[in-house]
Scaffold this active site. Structure first.
Site, PDB file in Angstrom:
ATOM      1  N   GLN A  47      71.517  13.637   5.309  1.00  0.00           N
ATOM      2  CA  GLN A  47      72.794  13.183   4.757  1.00  0.00           C
ATOM      3  C   GLN A  47      73.863  13.021   5.845  1.00  0.00           C
ATOM      4  OE1 GLN A  47      72.907  16.790   2.117  1.00  0.00           O
ATOM      5  NE2 GLN A  47      75.102  16.697   2.450  1.00  0.00           N
TER       6      GLN A  47
ATOM      7  N   HIS B 259      82.021  28.330  -2.415  1.00  0.00           N
ATOM      8  CA  HIS B 259      80.612  28.540  -2.768  1.00  0.00           C
ATOM      9  C   HIS B 259      80.462  29.775  -3.667  1.00  0.00           C
ATOM     10  CE1 HIS B 259      80.106  26.472   1.268  1.00  0.00           C
ATOM     11  NE2 HIS B 259      79.367  25.716   0.485  1.00  0.00           N
TER      12      HIS B 259
ATOM     13  N   MET C 235      74.851  24.154   2.034  1.00  0.00           N
ATOM     14  CA  MET C 235      74.430  23.902   3.421  1.00  0.00           C
ATOM     15  C   MET C 235      74.848  25.089   4.294  1.00  0.00           C
ATOM     16  SD  MET C 235      74.718  19.836   3.994  1.00  0.00           S
ATOM     17  CE  MET C 235      76.489  19.744   4.164  1.00  0.00           C
TER      18      MET C 235
END
Ligand code: PAF
Length: 285
Positions: free
Chosen positions: A61, A37, A30
């Protein structure tokens, strides 16, 4: 590095990579990328030929009362980070590209039952329906051979593995370990939202998880004693506990006794920033 904003361009790229005999490895994100990440990307590079990263802050979400608007957005820095990791392509669609009729007109959803109701699902109803649906959509766009998820979001990884199994997605799911700050705090895009005081206080989460793992290694088997210790430590540091649970690593069902493999999972708020973390206990730890 290519940057695609449309479904057709991203899918076209993956199709041509696959046609050329190159496997596609996918890391969905995201954005607000951090070392956690980057570790998924590094793992991804070991697992196949062409690394594709998505950057999409998925609105479905987040509940209306959650932190979608406050979620950090660092798109240019994210692209630089991807370039630095040898990413072949970034897929960064707009919400309207992903939900052309608007998210309220999305009529098809993926719901991974039983696994989605506890832990984070209990305090974030609908969250994992949004996650599973967007990941299913991304798989259908990026067409990966392998996708890599972080173990910080342990419940998410279990849910995605089950979705892939139940719905016959032709993709292998790999996970990568939690990456921590030097003081133990699990890396998260939300850490940037913590006040300096809460940032320091939040280190109590991992300290207490590690202490629980140590107690289990020393013979403690009572899940209630372990969760109470963690709850007290987080409370004493100024955090508000959402849940502390010992669960089975496969079914995510609560366990009273730590035998063999178990996961100790935590969600707590510092200020209005919700953090999650976990640690494997016993044989798994
Ligand atoms: O873990 C995340 O960042 C998100 O839940 C994901 C998997 C990218 C889906 O939006």
């Amino acid at each position: 590095m290519k940057v695609f904003h449309t479904v057709d361009d991203a899918r076209g790229f993956s199709l041509s990579e696959r046609k050329a005999g190159r496997s596609v490895v996918f890391v969905p994100t995201m954005g607000a990328l951090h070392e956690g990440h980057l570790s998924l990307m590094r793992r991804g590079k070991e697992l196949g030929d062409t690394l594709v990263v998505s950057i999409f802050l998925n609105p479905t979400q987040f509940a209306p009362n959650e932190d979608l608007d406050k979620y950090p957005k660092t798109f240019e820095a994210d692209l630089d980070a991807c370039r630095g990791e040898g990413v072949a392509a970034v897929f960064a669609p707009s919400p309207s590209e992903m939900y052309p009729r608007g998210k309220d007109e999305q009529l098809s959803w993926v719901s991974v039952e039983k696994l989605s109701g506890g832990l984070c699902g209990a305090s974030r109803p609908g969250h994992f329906k949004g996650v599973a649906t967007v990941v299913a959509k991304l798989f259908n766009i990026v067409l990966p051979d392998v996708a890599v998820f972080g173990e910080k979001d342990f419940q998410q990884a279990v849910i995605i593995k089950r979705m892939v199994e139940d719905l016959n997605f032709p993709v292998r799911i790999e996970t990568a370990p939690i990456v921590r700050e030097p003081d133990g705090l699990a890396m998260s895009s939300r850490n940037a939202l913590l006040t300096p005081k809460n940032r320091k206080a939040a280190t109590a989460i991992f300290r207490s998880l590690r202490e629980a793992a140590r107690r289990v290694a020393d013979g403690e088997r009572d899940a209630a004693k372990l969760t109470m210790m963690v709850e007290e430590a987080i409370g004493a540091s100024g955090g508000t506990v959402d849940y502390v649970r010992v669960v089975d690593t496969g079914t995510l069902s609560p366990l009273d006794v730590v035998e063999g493999e178990a996961l100790l999972a935590v969600a707590a708020k510092y200020g209005d920033v919700r953090l999650i973390d976990n640690i494997l206990l016993g044989a798994a730890g």
